[in-house]
Design a protein around this motif. Structure first.
Motif, PDB file in Angstrom:
ATOM      1  N   ASP A   1     -33.459 -37.522  -1.565  1.00 35.35           N
ATOM      2  CA  ASP A   1     -33.224 -36.199  -0.990  1.00 35.35           C
ATOM      3  C   ASP A   1     -33.164 -36.256   0.527  1.00 35.35           C
ATOM      4  O   ASP A   1     -33.792 -37.110   1.159  1.00 35.35           O
ATOM      5  CB  ASP A   1     -34.337 -35.240  -1.419  1.00 35.35           C
ATOM      6  CG  ASP A   1     -34.208 -34.854  -2.885  1.00 35.35           C
ATOM      7  OD1 ASP A   1     -33.090 -34.978  -3.428  1.00 35.35           O
ATOM      8  OD2 ASP A   1     -35.221 -34.443  -3.477  1.00 35.35           O
TER       9      ASP A   1
ATOM     10  N   TRP B   1     -33.542 -30.738   2.052  1.00 29.41           N
ATOM     11  CA  TRP B   1     -32.943 -30.195   0.827  1.00 29.41           C
ATOM     12  C   TRP B   1     -32.700 -31.305  -0.188  1.00 29.41           C
ATOM     13  O   TRP B   1     -32.685 -32.494   0.152  1.00 29.41           O
ATOM     14  CB  TRP B   1     -31.631 -29.436   1.114  1.00 29.41           C
ATOM     15  CG  TRP B   1     -30.558 -30.243   1.790  1.00 29.41           C
ATOM     16  CD1 TRP B   1     -29.668 -31.083   1.182  1.00 29.41           C
ATOM     17  CD2 TRP B   1     -30.251 -30.293   3.192  1.00 29.41           C
ATOM     18  NE1 TRP B   1     -28.826 -31.649   2.116  1.00 29.41           N
ATOM     19  CE2 TRP B   1     -29.167 -31.172   3.358  1.00 29.41           C
ATOM     20  CE3 TRP B   1     -30.784 -29.662   4.333  1.00 29.41           C
ATOM     21  CZ2 TRP B   1     -28.606 -31.457   4.608  1.00 29.41           C
ATOM     22  CZ3 TRP B   1     -30.218 -29.963   5.572  1.00 29.41           C
ATOM     23  CH2 TRP B   1     -29.141 -30.840   5.694  1.00 29.41           C
ATOM     24  N   SER B   2     -32.495 -30.886  -1.431  1.00 32.59           N
ATOM     25  CA  SER B   2     -32.244 -31.829  -2.521  1.00 32.59           C
ATOM     26  C   SER B   2     -30.803 -32.329  -2.475  1.00 32.59           C
ATOM     27  O   SER B   2     -29.897 -31.588  -2.081  1.00 32.59           O
ATOM     28  CB  SER B   2     -32.486 -31.131  -3.866  1.00 32.59           C
ATOM     29  OG  SER B   2     -31.945 -31.910  -4.915  1.00 32.59           O
TER      30      SER B   2
END
Ligand SMILES: Nc1nc2c(c(=O)[nH]1)N[C@H]1C(S)=C(S)[C@@H](COP(=O)(O)O)O[C@H]1N2
Ligand SMILES: [Mo]
Length: 295
Positions: free
Chosen positions: A250, A254-255
């Motif tokens: 990640d 954020w992912s």
């Protein structure tokens, strides 16, 4: 140089006539001659010409997605020249139209994944970086290739702001640069590359995050040491040199597990694929490397 002279150069470099595979009703007509490379194209539906030319990252023209389309008219992509330098037997500065004549143009329909977790499918027109680089006979000291964008605040007003270090620079390891998927791009949807997409010449490395795809290139140098890269300079803990698309690593904020396909509806997210779906072709380049450390 006139548009006609530029086109003549492009046509001289073209392969035997082939039906364009991807055509957008909304694309202007400034056609290139090229052949679709099916082996290296995906069958997903390409984004529209409008999507690809109105939702851009090109900080030399502003930081909003709509800024490059609004502002990039000040860029003068013709005439243009590119300097090839560094650890090679052949070096020099070349007119863009002469570079175009060196090899036939191919269309490659590639997935494109920005580190910001949006994506598109784009029908690029260009030629493999590797076949271009081989002509310069890199020496055994050439371990990396360094790329530089134009520095000209007159043409690129964003370069007056200190949001990034200018000019924008990028780099690849030699084997990444030589990989057949790595493309120097001069067009999209069969048309001369619009300014906002990095005219007249930009890089596309489809298994890496979009920021590796440096635009409006003026210099390509063979170097011995890993070169500095713009986003890595700006935030080294967020953007590495390798920047391989990896749903398991990640971004700190954020992912990267999923992505929003532009044009696919705001709430529709799809899984991000290892190496952006090009793992079969490129995983071997990184065997034995810790992909969390070399992100
Ligand atoms: N010179 C330069 N190249 C650049 C950028 C930039 O700001 N300046 N942005 C990068 C980023 S973050 C992305 S996602 C892609 C966007 O390419 P596109 O606008 O053609 O989709 O260009 C890359 N190349
Ligand atoms: Mo990006």
């Amino acid at each position: 140089m006139s548009r006609r002279a530029w086109l003549a150069g492009a046509l001289a470099g073209g392969a035997a006539a082939a039906l364009p595979a991807a055509r957008a009703a909304d694309a202007p007509s400034q056609g290139l001659k090229y052949t679709l490379n099916r082996q290296y194209s995906v069958t997903e539906k390409p984004n529209s010409f409008e999507d690809i030319t109105s939702y851009n990252n090109f900080y030399e023209f502003g930081t909003d997605k709509s800024d490059p389309k609004a502002n990039a008219h000040t860029l003068r992509p013709r005439p243009w020249s590119v300097t090839v330098a560094g650890e090679a037997e052949v070096t020099g500065t070349y007119h863009f139209e002469d570079i175009l004549k060196l090899q036939p143009l191919e269309e490659r329909i590639y997935r494109f994944r920005c580190v910001e977790a949006w994506s598109m499918v784009i029908p690029w027109v260009g030629f493999p970086l590797g076949t271009f680089l081989q002509r310069f006979k890199p020496t055994s000291r050439a371990k990396y290739v360094a790329f530089t964008t134009l520095f000209d605040p007159q043409q690129m007003p964003g370069e007056r702001d200190s949001i990034l270090e200018w000019p924008y620079v990028e780099g690849l390891r030699m084997d990444e640069a030589m990989h057949p998927l790595t493309l120097l791009v001069v067009g999209l949807y069969g048309q001369v590359l619009p300014n906002q997409d990095g005219a007249p010449l930009r890089l596309i490395v489809p298994w890496k995050y979009g920021f590796k795809g440096i635009k409006s290139i003026v210099k390509i140098a063979f170097v011995e040491r890993q070169p500095p890269t713009t986003w890595n300079i700006a935030a080294p803990n967020e953007y590495g040199f390798y920047a391989n698309v990896n749903p398991h690593v990640d971004h700190p904020r954020w992912s990267q597990a999923t992505e929003r396909r532009i044009g696919g509806g705001f709430f529709s997210r799809q899984a991000t694929l290892m190496f952006n779906g090009y793992d079969k072709e490129v995983a071997g380049l990184y065997r034995g490397m810790d992909l969390r450390r070399y992100f």
